[in-house]
Design a protein around this motif. Structure first.
Motif, PDB file in Angstrom:
ATOM      1  N   LYS A  37       2.863   1.088  -4.323  1.00 47.39           N
ATOM      2  CA  LYS A  37       2.646  -0.338  -4.098  1.00 47.39           C
ATOM      3  C   LYS A  37       1.288  -0.595  -3.450  1.00 47.39           C
ATOM      4  N   HIS A  38       0.698  -1.727  -3.815  1.00 47.78           N
ATOM      5  CA  HIS A  38      -0.524  -2.200  -3.159  1.00 47.78           C
ATOM      6  C   HIS A  38      -0.156  -2.735  -1.781  1.00 47.78           C
ATOM      7  N   PRO A  39      -1.053  -2.639  -0.790  1.00 49.70           N
ATOM      8  CA  PRO A  39      -0.719  -3.157   0.550  1.00 49.70           C
ATOM      9  C   PRO A  39      -0.187  -4.578   0.568  1.00 49.70           C
ATOM     10  N   ILE A  40      -0.665  -5.448  -0.325  1.00 51.57           N
ATOM     11  CA  ILE A  40      -0.169  -6.833  -0.340  1.00 51.57           C
ATOM     12  C   ILE A  40       1.249  -6.906  -0.899  1.00 51.57           C
ATOM     13  N   ASP A  41       1.734  -5.802  -1.470  1.00 51.02           N
ATOM     14  CA  ASP A  41       3.058  -5.778  -2.097  1.00 51.02           C
ATOM     15  C   ASP A  41       4.090  -5.055  -1.244  1.00 51.02           C
ATOM     16  N   TRP A  42       3.709  -4.645  -0.030  1.00 50.83           N
ATOM     17  CA  TRP A  42       4.645  -3.891   0.798  1.00 50.83           C
ATOM     18  C   TRP A  42       5.870  -4.707   1.208  1.00 50.83           C
ATOM     19  N   GLY A  43       5.715  -5.990   1.302  1.00 51.31           N
ATOM     20  CA  GLY A  43       6.852  -6.831   1.675  1.00 51.31           C
ATOM     21  C   GLY A  43       7.817  -7.078   0.540  1.00 51.31           C
ATOM     22  N   ASN A  44       7.485  -6.636  -0.650  1.00 50.00           N
ATOM     23  CA  ASN A  44       8.349  -6.823  -1.814  1.00 50.00           C
ATOM     24  C   ASN A  44       9.547  -5.881  -1.723  1.00 50.00           C
ATOM     25  N   PRO A  45      10.792  -6.415  -1.628  1.00 53.02           N
ATOM     26  CA  PRO A  45      11.968  -5.541  -1.469  1.00 53.02           C
ATOM     27  C   PRO A  45      12.329  -4.777  -2.735  1.00 53.02           C
ATOM     28  N   SER A  46      11.775  -5.175  -3.867  1.00 55.87           N
ATOM     29  CA  SER A  46      12.099  -4.504  -5.119  1.00 55.87           C
ATOM     30  C   SER A  46      11.513  -3.097  -5.148  1.00 55.87           C
ATOM     31  N   LEU A  47      12.235  -2.192  -5.808  1.00 56.25           N
ATOM     32  CA  LEU A  47      11.747  -0.822  -5.945  1.00 56.25           C
ATOM     33  C   LEU A  47      10.640  -0.719  -6.992  1.00 56.25           C
ATOM     34  N   ILE A  48      10.520  -1.719  -7.842  1.00 54.05           N
ATOM     35  CA  ILE A  48       9.513  -1.701  -8.902  1.00 54.05           C
ATOM     36  C   ILE A  48       8.266  -2.433  -8.404  1.00 54.05           C
ATOM     37  N   PRO A  49       7.125  -1.753  -8.264  1.00 53.15           N
ATOM     38  CA  PRO A  49       5.904  -2.408  -7.794  1.00 53.15           C
ATOM     39  C   PRO A  49       5.426  -3.463  -8.791  1.00 53.15           C
ATOM     40  N   ARG A  50       4.895  -4.565  -8.253  1.00 54.38           N
ATOM     41  CA  ARG A  50       4.329  -5.595  -9.135  1.00 54.38           C
ATOM     42  C   ARG A  50       3.104  -5.059  -9.865  1.00 54.38           C
ATOM     43  N   VAL A  51       2.280  -4.300  -9.138  1.00 55.27           N
ATOM     44  CA  VAL A  51       1.086  -3.677  -9.718  1.00 55.27           C
ATOM     45  C   VAL A  51       1.082  -2.207  -9.325  1.00 55.27           C
ATOM     46  N   LEU A  52       0.882  -1.341 -10.308  1.00 54.56           N
ATOM     47  CA  LEU A  52       0.856   0.093 -10.035  1.00 54.56           C
ATOM     48  C   LEU A  52      -0.426   0.441  -9.279  1.00 54.56           C
TER      49      LEU A  52
END
Length: 320
Positions: A37-52
């Motif tokens: 995960k990108h640092p801006i995506d760390w708060g995303n609870p999903s296991l699938i990153p928005r951006v690789l």
């Protein structure tokens, strides 16, 4: 009625097994997800990153080029000073390189691999000789020796840590990096030999002694029969024992934290990962990426040796 009950029980059993597998695998999926995960995506609870995001892996593996940042005007004036030597100018420039202090993951992995591989090889070799002697030969105090080896395994590492370190200091091994690594290697050997001997001893008892007798009747000595008959037939268990010793040394932290603390360049991965949490390189994706890369060699080792591992564990559990 019995079929319905059996089907219901099977469904419950499979559901419990599936829940247990998910419970065990979920932490590793979380580690993998966070590492990608990108640092801006760390708060995303999903296991699938928005951006690789692979930058953490690239940094740890040394695939990221050093990024130069703007040098302050005051420092630039120092660099323009002709009286300043080229070496000091380079030292100043290195402080303003973003990649100049990246966690040296490759060096720590190489340290861990060398110690673990050497431990696995030596422990498997020595255990095979000792296990064969206990399983096949008859000598005084044979049972006492076999049980004494297992007793050493029962003693916790915490109890032995201080005496072993004092012994290393008293004989002068702890005064150098080479001596310290040798002390750590001996400790890992002591830790893995008891179970390795027990596993190989049980396996050797399943091999018919008539095979060795036939070889000796054909002119082989006992040593030649051991190398030509017993060892080739014991490949499954030898792989099993090697993997066991390798993983024990790979994951060991307690003794490494005491013996290698003052030799940072020779630290192993478990110890280096602990220091990573408190360093300025402590970024979540980098920490999780380092954890995944630490797990990778062990997973690959099990996958490559799965056939031998399964056979060795099954056959080694049979006592003759």
């Amino acid at each position: 009625m019995m079929n319905k009950r059996s089907t219901t029980q099977s469904v419950i059993l499979y559901a419990l097994v599936l829940a247990l597998v998910i419970f065990c695998v979920f932490p590793f999926l979380q580690i993998l997800s966070t590492s990608l995960k990108h640092p801006i995506d760390w708060g995303n609870p999903s296991l699938i990153p928005r951006v690789l995001h692979l930058d953490a892996y690239k940094e740890l593996l040394g695939l990221m080029p050093a990024k130069e940042v703007d040098v302050p005007a005051s420092v630039q004036r120092l660099l323009d000073n002709p009286a300043l030597s080229a070496e000091k100018k380079q030292m100043l420039l290195d402080k303003f390189s973003a990649g100049g202090d990246v966690f040296p993951f490759g060096r720590y992995m190489l340290n861990t691999f060398v110690i673990s591989f050497v431990t696995g090889i030596f422990s498997t070799f020595l255990a095979s000789l000792a296990a064969y002697a206990i399983a096949r030969l008859r000598f005084p105090a044979q049972s006492l020796m076999a049980n004494g080896v297992l007793f050493v395994y029962m003693v916790g590492g915490v109890l032995l840590m201080v005496p072993l370190y004092q012994m290393s200091v008293n004989v002068g091994l702890a005064s150098s990096a080479a001596g310290t690594i040798f002390s750590l290697f001996l400790i890992y050997l002591i830790q893995t030999l008891p179970v390795a001997m027990y596993m190989l001893g049980n396996y050797f008892r399943t091999i018919p002694f008539s095979l060795e007798e036939a070889a000796m009747m054909d002119g082989c000595s006992r040593v030649e029969a051991f190398w030509r008959i017993i060892m080739p037939l014991s490949k499954p268990m030898l792989f099993t024992v090697f993997i066991y010793c390798f993983v024990i040394a790979w994951n060991e932290y307690l003794f490494a934290s005491v013996f290698l603390k003052q030799y940072q360049d020779f630290q192993t991965l478990p110890l280096a990962l602990q220091t990573l949490f408190t360093s300025k390189n402590a970024i979540w994706d980098r920490i999780m990426a380092a954890s995944m890369l630490t797990l990778l060699p062990v997973v690959i080792c099990f996958m490559l040796a799965n056939k031998h591992l399964s056979g060795g564990l099954t056959d080694g559990g049979v006592k003759g």
